[in-house]
Motif scaffolding. Structure first.
Motif, PDB file in Angstrom:
ATOM      1  N   LEU A   1       0.803  -1.171   0.008  1.00 27.52           N
ATOM      2  CA  LEU A   1      -0.113   0.017   0.008  1.00 27.52           C
ATOM      3  C   LEU A   1       0.857   1.217   0.110  1.00 27.52           C
ATOM      4  O   LEU A   1       0.449   2.428  -0.527  1.00 27.52           O
ATOM      5  N   ILE A   2       1.981   1.190   0.596  1.00 30.48           N
ATOM      6  CA  ILE A   2       2.788   2.310   0.907  1.00 30.48           C
ATOM      7  C   ILE A   2       3.265   2.647  -0.607  1.00 30.48           C
ATOM      8  O   ILE A   2       3.282   3.680  -1.042  1.00 30.48           O
ATOM      9  N   ARG A   3       3.923   1.512  -1.349  1.00 28.74           N
ATOM     10  CA  ARG A   3       4.448   1.729  -2.789  1.00 28.74           C
ATOM     11  C   ARG A   3       3.319   2.172  -3.584  1.00 28.74           C
ATOM     12  O   ARG A   3       3.642   3.150  -4.615  1.00 28.74           O
ATOM     13  N   ILE A   4       1.979   1.700  -3.533  1.00 30.26           N
ATOM     14  CA  ILE A   4       0.973   2.391  -4.374  1.00 30.26           C
ATOM     15  C   ILE A   4       0.618   3.728  -3.951  1.00 30.26           C
ATOM     16  O   ILE A   4       0.685   4.664  -5.154  1.00 30.26           O
ATOM     17  N   MET A   5       0.640   4.151  -2.788  1.00 28.84           N
ATOM     18  CA  MET A   5       0.569   5.608  -2.587  1.00 28.84           C
ATOM     19  C   MET A   5       1.429   6.473  -2.922  1.00 28.84           C
ATOM     20  O   MET A   5       1.249   7.693  -3.457  1.00 28.84           O
ATOM     21  N   ALA A   6       2.885   5.966  -2.749  1.00 26.46           N
ATOM     22  CA  ALA A   6       3.986   6.751  -3.228  1.00 26.46           C
ATOM     23  C   ALA A   6       3.947   7.015  -4.762  1.00 26.46           C
ATOM     24  O   ALA A   6       4.048   7.906  -5.417  1.00 26.46           O
ATOM     25  N   TRP A   7       3.531   5.796  -5.723  1.00 28.97           N
ATOM     26  CA  TRP A   7       3.279   6.157  -6.779  1.00 28.97           C
ATOM     27  C   TRP A   7       2.180   6.966  -7.207  1.00 28.97           C
ATOM     28  O   TRP A   7       2.253   7.892  -8.260  1.00 28.97           O
ATOM     29  N   MET A   8       1.044   6.982  -6.462  1.00 31.63           N
ATOM     30  CA  MET A   8       0.116   7.993  -6.800  1.00 31.63           C
ATOM     31  C   MET A   8       0.466   9.251  -6.547  1.00 31.63           C
ATOM     32  O   MET A   8       0.273  10.349  -7.245  1.00 31.63           O
ATOM     33  N   GLU A   9       1.272   9.353  -5.414  1.00 33.03           N
ATOM     34  CA  GLU A   9       1.804  10.944  -5.269  1.00 33.03           C
ATOM     35  C   GLU A   9       2.695  11.335  -6.353  1.00 33.03           C
ATOM     36  O   GLU A   9       2.400  12.567  -6.893  1.00 33.03           O
ATOM     37  N   ARG A  10       3.482  10.492  -6.804  1.00 33.62           N
ATOM     38  CA  ARG A  10       4.570  10.880  -7.791  1.00 33.62           C
ATOM     39  C   ARG A  10       3.729  11.391  -9.128  1.00 33.62           C
ATOM     40  O   ARG A  10       3.973  12.348  -9.803  1.00 33.62           O
ATOM     41  N   ARG A  11       2.779  10.423  -9.705  1.00 35.09           N
ATOM     42  CA  ARG A  11       1.877  10.683 -10.925  1.00 35.09           C
ATOM     43  C   ARG A  11       1.087  12.177 -10.501  1.00 35.09           C
ATOM     44  O   ARG A  11       1.202  13.054 -11.380  1.00 35.09           O
ATOM     45  N   LEU A  12       0.661  12.273  -9.385  1.00 33.79           N
ATOM     46  CA  LEU A  12      -0.033  13.828  -9.171  1.00 33.79           C
ATOM     47  C   LEU A  12       0.926  14.867  -9.241  1.00 33.79           C
ATOM     48  O   LEU A  12       0.537  15.757  -9.974  1.00 33.79           O
ATOM     49  N   TYR A  13       1.971  14.857  -8.686  1.00 35.08           N
ATOM     50  CA  TYR A  13       2.823  16.092  -8.894  1.00 35.08           C
ATOM     51  C   TYR A  13       3.489  15.829 -10.526  1.00 35.08           C
ATOM     52  O   TYR A  13       3.657  17.235 -10.700  1.00 35.08           O
ATOM     53  N   ASP A  14       3.513  15.183 -10.931  1.00 37.44           N
ATOM     54  CA  ASP A  14       3.957  14.957 -12.536  1.00 37.44           C
ATOM     55  C   ASP A  14       2.856  15.643 -13.242  1.00 37.44           C
ATOM     56  O   ASP A  14       3.167  16.622 -14.115  1.00 37.44           O
ATOM     57  N   GLN A  15       1.769  15.457 -12.934  1.00 34.45           N
ATOM     58  CA  GLN A  15       0.595  15.564 -13.914  1.00 34.45           C
ATOM     59  C   GLN A  15       0.063  17.048 -13.780  1.00 34.45           C
ATOM     60  O   GLN A  15      -0.332  17.824 -14.581  1.00 34.45           O
ATOM     61  N   SER A  16       0.325  17.642 -12.329  1.00 34.53           N
ATOM     62  CA  SER A  16      -0.184  18.977 -12.020  1.00 34.53           C
ATOM     63  C   SER A  16       0.504  20.054 -12.750  1.00 34.53           C
ATOM     64  O   SER A  16       1.595  19.918 -13.122  1.00 34.53           O
ATOM     65  N   ALA A  17      -0.248  21.218 -13.118  1.00 39.05           N
ATOM     66  CA  ALA A  17       0.363  22.332 -13.713  1.00 39.05           C
ATOM     67  C   ALA A  17       1.003  23.151 -12.715  1.00 39.05           C
ATOM     68  O   ALA A  17       1.889  23.816 -12.978  1.00 39.05           O
ATOM     69  N   ARG A  18       0.656  23.085 -11.525  1.00 43.05           N
ATOM     70  CA  ARG A  18       1.057  24.009 -10.307  1.00 43.05           C
ATOM     71  C   ARG A  18       0.711  22.952  -8.988  1.00 43.05           C
ATOM     72  O   ARG A  18      -0.018  22.404  -9.006  1.00 43.05           O
ATOM     73  N   ILE A  19       1.903  23.223  -8.176  1.00 41.07           N
ATOM     74  CA  ILE A  19       1.807  22.442  -6.737  1.00 41.07           C
ATOM     75  C   ILE A  19       1.668  23.480  -5.904  1.00 41.07           C
ATOM     76  O   ILE A  19       2.711  24.309  -5.747  1.00 41.07           O
ATOM     77  N   VAL A  20       0.764  23.587  -4.989  1.00 38.77           N
ATOM     78  CA  VAL A  20       0.675  24.698  -4.102  1.00 38.77           C
ATOM     79  C   VAL A  20       0.749  24.121  -2.526  1.00 38.77           C
ATOM     80  O   VAL A  20      -0.114  23.224  -2.368  1.00 38.77           O
ATOM     81  N   THR A  21       1.654  24.590  -1.820  1.00 43.85           N
ATOM     82  CA  THR A  21       2.030  23.893  -0.454  1.00 43.85           C
ATOM     83  C   THR A  21       1.552  25.001   0.483  1.00 43.85           C
ATOM     84  O   THR A  21       1.670  25.790   0.403  1.00 43.85           O
ATOM     85  N   LEU A  22       1.219  24.217   1.881  1.00 41.65           N
ATOM     86  CA  LEU A  22       0.703  25.163   2.803  1.00 41.65           C
ATOM     87  C   LEU A  22       1.785  25.678   3.410  1.00 41.65           C
ATOM     88  O   LEU A  22       1.620  26.704   4.490  1.00 41.65           O
ATOM     89  N   THR A  23       2.995  24.977   3.660  1.00 44.76           N
ATOM     90  CA  THR A  23       4.275  25.551   4.386  1.00 44.76           C
ATOM     91  C   THR A  23       5.531  25.472   3.677  1.00 44.76           C
ATOM     92  O   THR A  23       5.527  24.751   2.585  1.00 44.76           O
ATOM     93  N   GLU A  24       6.561  26.082   4.037  1.00 47.66           N
ATOM     94  CA  GLU A  24       7.838  25.822   3.264  1.00 47.66           C
ATOM     95  C   GLU A  24       8.402  24.780   3.419  1.00 47.66           C
ATOM     96  O   GLU A  24       9.262  24.171   2.491  1.00 47.66           O
ATOM     97  N   GLY A  25       8.239  23.997   4.724  1.00 48.00           N
ATOM     98  CA  GLY A  25       8.673  22.825   4.817  1.00 48.00           C
ATOM     99  C   GLY A  25       8.295  21.660   3.759  1.00 48.00           C
ATOM    100  O   GLY A  25       9.012  20.907   3.300  1.00 48.00           O
ATOM    101  N   ILE A  26       6.754  21.817   3.429  1.00 45.69           N
ATOM    102  CA  ILE A  26       6.277  20.896   2.468  1.00 45.69           C
ATOM    103  C   ILE A  26       6.938  21.103   1.044  1.00 45.69           C
ATOM    104  O   ILE A  26       7.343  20.290   0.313  1.00 45.69           O
ATOM    105  N   ARG A  27       7.226  22.400   0.947  1.00 45.37           N
ATOM    106  CA  ARG A  27       7.571  22.866  -0.470  1.00 45.37           C
ATOM    107  C   ARG A  27       8.880  22.333  -0.444  1.00 45.37           C
ATOM    108  O   ARG A  27       9.498  21.695  -1.698  1.00 45.37           O
ATOM    109  N   ASP A  28       9.850  22.496   0.461  1.00 40.65           N
ATOM    110  CA  ASP A  28      11.271  22.265   0.504  1.00 40.65           C
ATOM    111  C   ASP A  28      11.504  20.386   0.178  1.00 40.65           C
ATOM    112  O   ASP A  28      12.207  19.946  -0.381  1.00 40.65           O
ATOM    113  N   ASP A  29      10.470  19.730   0.991  1.00 44.32           N
ATOM    114  CA  ASP A  29      10.366  18.183   0.878  1.00 44.32           C
ATOM    115  C   ASP A  29      10.083  17.829  -0.626  1.00 44.32           C
ATOM    116  O   ASP A  29      10.741  17.085  -1.500  1.00 44.32           O
ATOM    117  N   ILE A  30       9.302  18.599  -1.481  1.00 41.65           N
ATOM    118  CA  ILE A  30       8.560  18.127  -2.684  1.00 41.65           C
ATOM    119  C   ILE A  30       9.930  18.397  -3.536  1.00 41.65           C
ATOM    120  O   ILE A  30      10.098  17.661  -4.480  1.00 41.65           O
TER     121      ILE A  30
END
Length: 421
Positions: free
Chosen positions: A156-185
């Motif tokens: 399940l972890i691998r599936i969700m990590a794959w979903m996360e990658r696909r979402l970030y790849d597909q998005s035109a923009r990624i908006v984060t709530l904090t600088e820490g989340i932005r730095d991680d991405i």
């Protein structure tokens, strides 16, 4: 612009919990944009079970001012267990995607995560309809669930990590709530020019110091003569309520100190049972309070607490309750490292403690409660800081400019780039 917003917990200020998406949708509609929200049936901290039979809950339309709201069938017992929450996510993943397909094509879709499953389903609809997708990331999934020990199944972890990658790849923009989340991405390979930070903000006509309201609450609740230490928010696994209960045990001999926990979540029943079993007469657990009533409860507190589990991922967290406390001029004791602590220290609005150190927390509570002048100074500092740095109007204008840029460029995902990570 014609905007569709996908978020499972759309709710107004009359419901408990945050109302950030509601406020953004109303702002965008008030600026002349055509806004449709696709949402589930219950709020994040709302236990109300829908009364209609399931077949009448598949798809319902409402008007919320100038905003069109499409409610789709959602399993409502999300507070019972992690399985209930998973079923709630799964049901909205299916019904929300179908609901999104039934509306006219829009200029862009804004999807807010977590949860990640409905957002992935919405992304599939965007791909089918060639609609630009903007993802708002409030929490990193699956990493937060993994670090908290909630998610352990490797498949399940691998599936969700794959979903996360696909979402970030597909998005035109990624908006984060904090600088820490932005730095991680960005640290994991997504370009910095694709990721924006738009923090939570405060509506100062709704959240402000309210001494008259505080007096009414204290009188109605029988808190006269008490020094109130308040936690206001979710009572979940991530929120580290045990450190507060241990501090309450250490201060049980002080008859003037009352710990008040206001909220709901998966851990609420267990917390109530622990309070009863240990006969913690100095702890009161109250049901969640509607956002428009928050200021009178917060203003009734002498000290406010913000806590999270001590995991590395939360170093990049900014709980909305921290900003709300400061907006009501309450001194804050913060048991979170990283970004939240830096805000508190920069504002000089409170004191920090080690996330699991109940002895340090108990000592700081006693010191603050015995120093009224210090509490007033810290509260005033916090209010001044949020007025300068966390005005909601500016944050919404920033989000609008990001959405407008995406709509004007018509940017959609590049299929060749998908799956590279």
């Amino acid at each position: 612009m014609r905007i569709a917003i996908v978020y499972q917990y759309y709710q107004g200020t009359g419901a408990p919990g945050h109302s950030l998406i509601y406020e953004l949708a109303q702002f965008l509609a008030g600026r002349g944009h055509e806004v449709t929200v696709v949402s589930g049936e219950t709020g994040y901290m709302q236990r109300d079970t829908p009364n209609l039979p399931w077949y009448r809950r598949l798809r319902r339309e409402e008007r919320d001012g100038q905003v069109r709201v499409l409610r789709t069938f959602t399993y409502s017992e999300l507070h019972r267990s992690y399985l209930g929450r998973l079923l709630s996510f799964a049901s909205f993943s299916l019904s929300g995607a179908v609901g999104l397909l039934t509306i006219d094509k829009v200029d862009l879709v804004l999807a807010s995560s977590p949860p990640i499953f409905p957002i992935f389903a919405a992304a599939l609809v965007c791909r089918i309809r060639r609609t630009p997708l903007v993802i708002e990331v409030r929490d990193l999934w699956p990493e937060s669930a993994v670090q908290m020990g909630i998610l352990k199944n490797r498949t399940l972890i691998r599936i969700m990590a794959w979903m996360e990658r696909r979402l970030y790849d597909q998005s035109a923009r990624i908006v984060t709530l904090t600088e820490g989340i932005r730095d991680d991405i960005c640290g994991r390979g997504w370009p910095a020019n694709k990721v924006d930070v738009v923090t939570c903000g405060v509506d100062f006509d709704r959240l402000y110091p309210d001494p008259q309201g505080a007096a009414l609450v204290r009188s109605a609740r029988g808190w006269e003569g008490k020094r109130v230490v308040m936690y206001f928010g979710a009572l979940g696994e991530a929120n580290n309520i045990p450190v507060i209960l241990r501090a309450a045990r250490s201060l049980r001999e002080r008859g003037d100190v009352l710990f008040v926990l206001v909220g709901d979540g998966l851990r609420r029943q267990a917390i109530e049972q622990e309070v009863a079993a240990d006969d913690l007469a100095n702890v009161v657990v109250l049901p969640p309070v509607a956002k428009h009533q928050a200021r009178v409860y917060l203003s009734a507190a002498d000290v406010c607490l913000v806590t999270l589990k001590d995991i590395p991922l939360f170093d990049g967290a900014i709980p909305t309750k921290l900003i709300d406390y400061m907006a009501c001029a309450r001194p804050v004791l913060c048991g979170i490292r990283g970004e939240a602590r830096r805000i508190l220290d920069t504002a000089q609005a409170g004191l920090g403690f080690e996330p699991d150190d109940d002895r340090q927390l108990g000592r700081l509570i006693s010191e603050l409660l015995d120093d009224e002048r210090c509490r007033e100074r810290l509260g005033a500092n916090g209010l001044a800081f949020v007025r300068s740095h966390f005005a909601a109007e500016r944050m919404r204008q920033r989000m609008e400019s990001i959405l407008r840029m995406v709509a004007e460029t018509g940017s959609v995902s590049n299929p060749a780039a998908d799956g590279l990570r």
